[in-house]
Design a protein around this motif. Structure first.
Motif, PDB file in Angstrom:
ATOM      1  N   VAL A   6       4.406  14.008  -5.920  1.00 47.87           N
ATOM      2  CA  VAL A   6       5.089  13.713  -4.572  1.00 47.87           C
ATOM      3  C   VAL A   6       4.484  12.385  -4.037  1.00 47.87           C
ATOM      4  CG1 VAL A   6       6.259  14.083  -2.332  1.00 47.87           C
ATOM      5  CG2 VAL A   6       5.959  15.823  -4.324  1.00 47.87           C
ATOM      6  N   LEU A   7       5.167  11.248  -3.856  1.00 46.12           N
ATOM      7  CA  LEU A   7       4.695  10.039  -3.255  1.00 46.12           C
ATOM      8  C   LEU A   7       5.073   9.684  -1.939  1.00 46.12           C
ATOM      9  CD1 LEU A   7       5.691   9.474  -6.621  1.00 46.12           C
ATOM     10  CD2 LEU A   7       4.040   7.460  -6.371  1.00 46.12           C
ATOM     11  N   PHE A   8       4.267   9.299  -1.017  1.00 49.29           N
ATOM     12  CA  PHE A   8       4.653   8.895   0.353  1.00 49.29           C
ATOM     13  C   PHE A   8       3.633   7.766   0.782  1.00 49.29           C
ATOM     14  CE2 PHE A   8       1.669  12.004   1.504  1.00 49.29           C
ATOM     15  CZ  PHE A   8       0.835  11.610   2.447  1.00 49.29           C
ATOM     16  N   GLU A  32       0.454   1.402   7.060  1.00 49.05           N
ATOM     17  CA  GLU A  32      -0.053   0.188   6.376  1.00 49.05           C
ATOM     18  C   GLU A  32       0.680  -0.198   5.243  1.00 49.05           C
ATOM     19  OE1 GLU A  32      -4.251  -0.998   8.127  1.00 49.05           O
ATOM     20  OE2 GLU A  32      -4.086   1.204   7.413  1.00 49.05           O
ATOM     21  N   GLY A  33       1.215   0.921   4.460  1.00 51.38           N
ATOM     22  CA  GLY A  33       1.711   0.894   3.355  1.00 51.38           C
ATOM     23  C   GLY A  33       0.978   1.189   2.201  1.00 51.38           C
ATOM     24  N   ARG A  34      -0.187   2.035   2.467  1.00 47.45           N
ATOM     25  CA  ARG A  34      -0.976   2.619   1.313  1.00 47.45           C
ATOM     26  C   ARG A  34      -0.441   3.885   0.718  1.00 47.45           C
ATOM     27  NH1 ARG A  34      -4.231   3.624   4.741  1.00 47.45           N
ATOM     28  NH2 ARG A  34      -5.417   1.526   4.856  1.00 47.45           N
ATOM     29  N   LEU A  35      -0.205   3.945  -0.631  1.00 49.49           N
ATOM     30  CA  LEU A  35       0.664   4.797  -1.304  1.00 49.49           C
ATOM     31  C   LEU A  35      -0.513   6.111  -1.498  1.00 49.49           C
ATOM     32  CD1 LEU A  35       3.228   5.479  -2.633  1.00 49.49           C
ATOM     33  CD2 LEU A  35       2.088   4.784  -4.902  1.00 49.49           C
ATOM     34  N   HIS A  36       0.105   7.265  -0.994  1.00 48.15           N
ATOM     35  CA  HIS A  36      -0.569   8.699  -1.140  1.00 48.15           C
ATOM     36  C   HIS A  36       0.128   9.508  -2.218  1.00 48.15           C
ATOM     37  CE1 HIS A  36      -3.284   8.004   2.294  1.00 48.15           C
ATOM     38  NE2 HIS A  36      -2.012   7.153   2.751  1.00 48.15           N
ATOM     39  N   MET A  37      -0.490  10.166  -2.969  1.00 52.17           N
ATOM     40  CA  MET A  37       0.211  10.870  -3.907  1.00 52.17           C
ATOM     41  C   MET A  37      -0.558  12.644  -3.824  1.00 52.17           C
ATOM     42  SD  MET A  37       0.240   8.313  -7.184  1.00 52.17           S
ATOM     43  CE  MET A  37      -1.572   7.782  -6.842  1.00 52.17           C
ATOM     44  N   ILE A  73       8.408  -1.523  -5.521  1.00 48.61           N
ATOM     45  CA  ILE A  73       7.140  -2.189  -5.142  1.00 48.61           C
ATOM     46  C   ILE A  73       5.849  -1.263  -5.279  1.00 48.61           C
ATOM     47  CG2 ILE A  73       5.830  -3.725  -3.439  1.00 48.61           C
ATOM     48  CD1 ILE A  73       8.626  -4.499  -2.496  1.00 48.61           C
ATOM     49  N   GLN A  74       5.963  -0.190  -4.644  1.00 48.51           N
ATOM     50  CA  GLN A  74       5.074   0.857  -4.739  1.00 48.51           C
ATOM     51  C   GLN A  74       4.732   1.262  -6.196  1.00 48.51           C
ATOM     52  OE1 GLN A  74       3.540   0.003  -2.030  1.00 48.51           O
ATOM     53  NE2 GLN A  74       3.789   1.852  -0.750  1.00 48.51           N
ATOM     54  N   LEU A  75       5.689   1.303  -6.977  1.00 52.61           N
ATOM     55  CA  LEU A  75       5.412   1.601  -8.179  1.00 52.61           C
ATOM     56  C   LEU A  75       4.866   0.676  -8.950  1.00 52.61           C
ATOM     57  CD1 LEU A  75       8.485   3.980  -8.948  1.00 52.61           C
ATOM     58  CD2 LEU A  75       6.077   4.734  -8.684  1.00 52.61           C
ATOM     59  N   PRO A 112       1.419  -9.742  -0.776  1.00 54.44           N
ATOM     60  CA  PRO A 112       1.713  -8.611  -1.608  1.00 54.44           C
ATOM     61  C   PRO A 112       1.087  -7.356  -1.290  1.00 54.44           C
ATOM     62  CG  PRO A 112      -0.028 -10.071  -2.649  1.00 54.44           C
ATOM     63  CD  PRO A 112       0.449 -11.022  -1.387  1.00 54.44           C
ATOM     64  N   ASP A 113       0.325  -7.354  -0.180  1.00 52.63           N
ATOM     65  CA  ASP A 113      -0.445  -6.127   0.378  1.00 52.63           C
ATOM     66  C   ASP A 113       0.508  -5.532   1.357  1.00 52.63           C
ATOM     67  OD1 ASP A 113      -1.053  -8.397   1.779  1.00 52.63           O
ATOM     68  OD2 ASP A 113      -3.020  -7.820   2.340  1.00 52.63           O
ATOM     69  N   ALA A 114       1.323  -6.372   1.795  1.00 51.81           N
ATOM     70  CA  ALA A 114       2.048  -5.845   3.043  1.00 51.81           C
ATOM     71  C   ALA A 114       2.858  -4.433   2.709  1.00 51.81           C
ATOM     72  CB  ALA A 114       3.063  -6.751   3.349  1.00 51.81           C
ATOM     73  N   ASN A 115       3.107  -3.658   3.742  1.00 48.30           N
ATOM     74  CA  ASN A 115       3.704  -2.416   3.505  1.00 48.30           C
ATOM     75  C   ASN A 115       5.493  -2.824   3.257  1.00 48.30           C
ATOM     76  OD1 ASN A 115       5.537  -0.188   3.925  1.00 48.30           O
ATOM     77  ND2 ASN A 115       4.215   0.561   5.694  1.00 48.30           N
ATOM     78  N   PRO A 116       5.625  -2.439   1.810  1.00 41.89           N
ATOM     79  CA  PRO A 116       7.157  -3.090   1.576  1.00 41.89           C
ATOM     80  C   PRO A 116       8.167  -2.478   2.289  1.00 41.89           C
ATOM     81  CG  PRO A 116       6.131  -1.128  -0.179  1.00 41.89           C
ATOM     82  CD  PRO A 116       5.075  -1.500   0.819  1.00 41.89           C
ATOM     83  N   TYR A 117       8.072  -1.193   2.983  1.00 40.03           N
ATOM     84  CA  TYR A 117       9.207  -0.680   3.657  1.00 40.03           C
ATOM     85  C   TYR A 117       9.152  -1.365   4.965  1.00 40.03           C
ATOM     86  CZ  TYR A 117       8.388   2.990   0.417  1.00 40.03           C
ATOM     87  OH  TYR A 117       8.477   3.692  -0.858  1.00 40.03           O
ATOM     88  N   LEU A 118       8.162  -1.710   5.710  1.00 43.34           N
ATOM     89  CA  LEU A 118       7.809  -2.699   6.719  1.00 43.34           C
ATOM     90  C   LEU A 118       8.335  -3.814   6.494  1.00 43.34           C
ATOM     91  CD1 LEU A 118       4.882  -1.721   8.944  1.00 43.34           C
ATOM     92  CD2 LEU A 118       6.940  -1.877   9.643  1.00 43.34           C
ATOM     93  N   VAL A 119       8.192  -4.448   5.776  1.00 46.35           N
ATOM     94  CA  VAL A 119       8.640  -5.814   5.544  1.00 46.35           C
ATOM     95  C   VAL A 119      10.216  -6.074   5.308  1.00 46.35           C
ATOM     96  CG1 VAL A 119       8.971  -7.614   3.469  1.00 46.35           C
ATOM     97  CG2 VAL A 119       6.879  -6.630   3.997  1.00 46.35           C
TER      98      VAL A 119
END
Length: 475
Positions: A54-56, A60-65, A246-248, A374-381
């Motif tokens: 499960v990913l969230f 800041e957009g850092r991916l956690h698994m 983007i996260q993937l 490219p390091d920005a939180n894609p959801y925030l962007v």
């Protein structure tokens, strides 16, 4: 020993078929309960799956698994608790219990040689104590906004992102930068040029194969302008799916690079003197299958709606800069000598403009926001671009689209703009806005205000994408 472990391992073509079917369900907005029932039945029946990843993403957009045992998840998917106080930008310790919901539509089958056998991936949704979307889970906020636009206006929000990165020698090159002080290229070729079989081409080919298998629907891939730089393009999608991809994309690139003994870096400007990496964000809005940004008789062949959308983003250019350029290092990239978009302008041709209106047709007419790192939180962007473009203010500045206005050249100025803007409070709410600004301030305060011409170790060490928990805890 391996033959005793009968875990799921599918061919790349089988993976692509499954992922494209799931993507089509998502595109057609098949009812959530229908997809949930189908996925739970699949997980129950497919005995060769051992775990569900499960990913969230944090603020800041850092991916956690999190890996959940498959049998446990099937029984307990509606009560997955976790400690939010350990996630930067989430809850305080006194209110640390959060829950993860499962977005069953965002389900992916992944190659066993990259992610391990017997695993599938699914994106999670962070749920607060009252059962609603947690305010700092911007994926959930974006999904709510997208659904609202569809249900009230009939709008489908579309995005396609061109994500550039660098491939460097050695594993964990970013974490070791404070010792080495240098990033080593794996290739010194040029734009579009990389010999078949060299490390950069092999990395691009392998990453593209994984993306294709995961249903990305690739378009083109190539080395970029700077040495050891890459870009792997794929088709547009509905806004939440686009942000998930983007996260993937970044996860896949990092994993492939690590398997090759290298590092895929999404620092916006890891090396001075060459082009930085951007994440050009192409957006459009459709209604009943019709592209609302297209008008063959309009200026630059885009509609009045597209220009109004553009004007609102230009109006809020400085307000949003910290969301689109989220790190100390990102402000090195906003340098006009390297095609970087540091002017708050809109243009069909000038690549130094924050917004470009590309040549398009009925299908491809769009607005391209070029100032995104490219390091920005894609959801925030994507949330900030669409909400600002649709609901933001329009400035009375004379000749708004070509006025002499510039984006900040350092993160301190961007933080000041962000904190001082009424619009960012409307966008995120005072609480989440304050948390985000405080996180950025903490990174900035560990780095020099004047960037200078040498990449400093702290701007890499305290970069949110690299993020070393042990290091942060020392401060």
């Amino acid at each position: 020993m391996s033959e005793l472990r009968d875990y799921l391992e599918l061919s790349y073509s089988e993976l692509e078929d499954l992922n494209l079917q799931a993507k089509e369900q998502r595109r057609k907005r098949v009812a959530a309960d229908v997809i949930q029932e189908e996925r739970l039945k699949y997980l129950t029946d497919e005995r060769r799956i051992k775990a569900v990843t499960v990913l969230f993403s944090d603020l800041e957009g850092r991916l956690h698994m999190l890996d959940y045992d498959k049998k446990f998840l099937v029984k307990s998917y509606d009560n997955l608790t976790f400690d939010g106080s350990s996630i930067r930008g989430f809850t305080a310790q006194r209110e640390s219990d959060l829950r993860l919901g499962i977005d069953w539509s965002a389900f992916y089958w992944a190659p066993a040689d990259v992610f391990g056998p017997g695993k599938v991936l699914v994106f999670g949704e962070v749920i607060d104590k009252n059962g609603g979307t947690y305010s700092a889970d911007i994926r959930g906020v974006l999904k709510e906004f997208s659904n609202e636009m569809f249900s009230t206006q009939g709008y489908t929000l579309n995005a396609a992102n061109e994500i550039e990165g660098f491939l460097f020698e050695g594993i964990d090159a970013e974490r070791k930068f404070h010792d080495t002080g240098v990033f080593e290229y794996v290739n010194k070729g040029g734009y579009y040029h990389s010999l078949p079989g060299d490390p950069l081409r092999e990395f691009i080919d392998t990453s593209a194969e994984v993306q294709r298998a995961m249903g990305f629907e690739n378009e083109k891939d190539h080395p970029e302008v700077a040495p050891s730089q890459f870009e792997i393009n794929y088709t547009y999608g509905e806004v939440v799916a686009a942000a998930d991809q983007i996260q993937l994309y970044k996860l896949i690139c990092r994993q492939i690079a690590t398997q090759m003994g290298m590092t895929a870096s999404f620092l916006p400007k890891p090396v001075v003197g060459v082009n930085g990496s951007g994440m050009h964000t192409n957006v459009s809005i459709t209604k009943n299958g019709k592209n609302l940004f297209w008008d063959p008789k309009g200026e630059e062949k885009v509609s009045r709606m597209a220009w109004q959308f553009t004007d609102r983003i230009l109006t809020h250019g400085n307000d949003l800069c910290l969301l689109l350029n989220a790190s100390v290092n990102a402000y090195r990239r906003l340098d006009p000598h390297f095609e970087a978009p540091n002017q708050i302008k809109a243009s069909a041709v000038d690549r130094g403009s924050m917004i470009r209106i590309p040549i398009g047709n009925e299908k491809s007419a769009r607005v391209e926001v070029r100032s995104v790192g490219p390091d920005a939180n894609p959801y925030l962007v994507l949330y900030s671009i669409f909400k600002s473009g649709l609901h933001g203010d329009t400035s009375k500045i004379k000749n708004l689209r070509q006025a002499e206005r510039y984006l900040p050249d350092n993160i301190y100025t961007a933080i000041e703009h962000f904190r001082g803007a009424d619009w960012t409070t409307k966008l995120l709410g005072a609480d989440v806005k304050g948390r985000y600004a405080d996180l950025k301030q903490a990174s900035a305060d560990r780095c020099p205000r004047l960037l200078g011409t040498i990449v400093k170790a702290p701007e890499v060490q305290f970069h949110h994408d690299v993020y070393n928990q042990l290091l942060w805890n020392i401060f």
